[in-house]
Design a protein around this motif. Structure first.
Motif: not given
Length: 273
Positions: A206-207, A221-226, A255-257, A270-273
């Protein structure tokens, strides 16, 4: 019983102190502790040659290392229970194969700390070197349990082949964080290097500190935003332990990759929006 070992001199050659642990010093008189063997380069000497040793009844089950111990290796290696406090810097292989207890370092630490750690809590108030919680060369698993809290920066390959446990990093991180990661969690609150999660199979990185989108390997690969509910509770637990968690990390979307698809591909970043 509290035992304090104060370094008498500046070390130019590394000193290995595997023999000084809670089992070897418990209920022992000071003279026997002073006579414990240590390895200075290729010379076998004693604790008394390098440390002033004092006992007190102020705190139970505590070993204190005082002075610049940046060349003192294997402090807290194999710790099962009890507490260790380092009032300064610590050398390589700190907390190696630790399975319980608590270690607090008030300064910086070198490379290969908490190697193949199995349990307990390690808190570093300063910076750490490369290969935090990693596997030794040729080993299939690195960290397999426990918690590592680093308030400062870390070097390369933190969490290399980690299987279980948690690593939290308050400052910047080097390259290849989570390299060959099997499972577990890494939380970074500062900027991060390249090749994040290379070869990871499972687990979470998690970033929280990246202002821009990090550079991902093409095998992610990008999965989703949650909004991961579990993350809120984990961050709250981190903050309750004294680790500085910014307020804006709690009520945010991420954002989930997924990856690394060259490996099992069930890891997530996980990358913080």
């Amino acid at each position: 019983m509290a035992l304090t070992l104060t370094l008498k001199q500046t070390l130019k050659v590394p000193l290995e102190v595997n023999s000084v642990n809670h089992e070897s010093v418990s209920q022992q008189p000071v003279d026997k502790v002073r006579a414990l063997p240590v390895l200075h380069g290729n010379r076998k000497l004693t604790v008394d040659d390098f440390f002033d040793v004092q006992q007190s009844s102020a705190e139970e089950d505590l070993i204190v290392w005082s002075g610049d111990c940046s060349r003192v290796k294997h402090i807290g290696a194999g710790l099962v229970a009890g507490r260790i406090r380092v009032e300064g810097n610590a050398g390589m292989h700190l907390a190696a194969e630790m399975s319980g207890g608590e270690i607090l370092v008030e300064g910086n630490v070198s490379d290969w700390i908490a190697t193949e750690m199995k349990g307990g809590t390690l808190c570093i108030k300063g910076n750490a070197g490369d290969l935090v919680g990693a596997a030794y060369p040729g080993s299939k698993r690195g960290m397999n349990g426990g918690t590592i809290l680093i308030h400062g920066n870390v070097g390369h390959e933190a969490g290399h082949r980690m299987r279980r446990g948690t690593i939290a990093i308050g400052g910047t991180s080097g390259d290849a964080i989570g390299f060959d990661m099997i499972a577990g969690s890494i939380f970074s609150f500062g900027s991060i290097g390249r090749r994040i999660g290379a070869g990871m199979r499972r687990g979470t990185i998690a970033l929280f500190g990246e202002s821009n989108e990090p550079e991902f390997l093409p095998t992610f690969k990008f999965s989703c935003v949650y909004h991961p509910t579990w993350l809120f509770f984990f961050l709250r637990q981190l903050r309750s332990s004294g680790f500085p968690v910014p307020e804006d990390c709690f009520d945010r979307e991420y954002r989930r990759y997924c990856g690394d698809f060259l490996a099992l591909g069930k890891g997530e970043i996980l990358v913080r929006q």
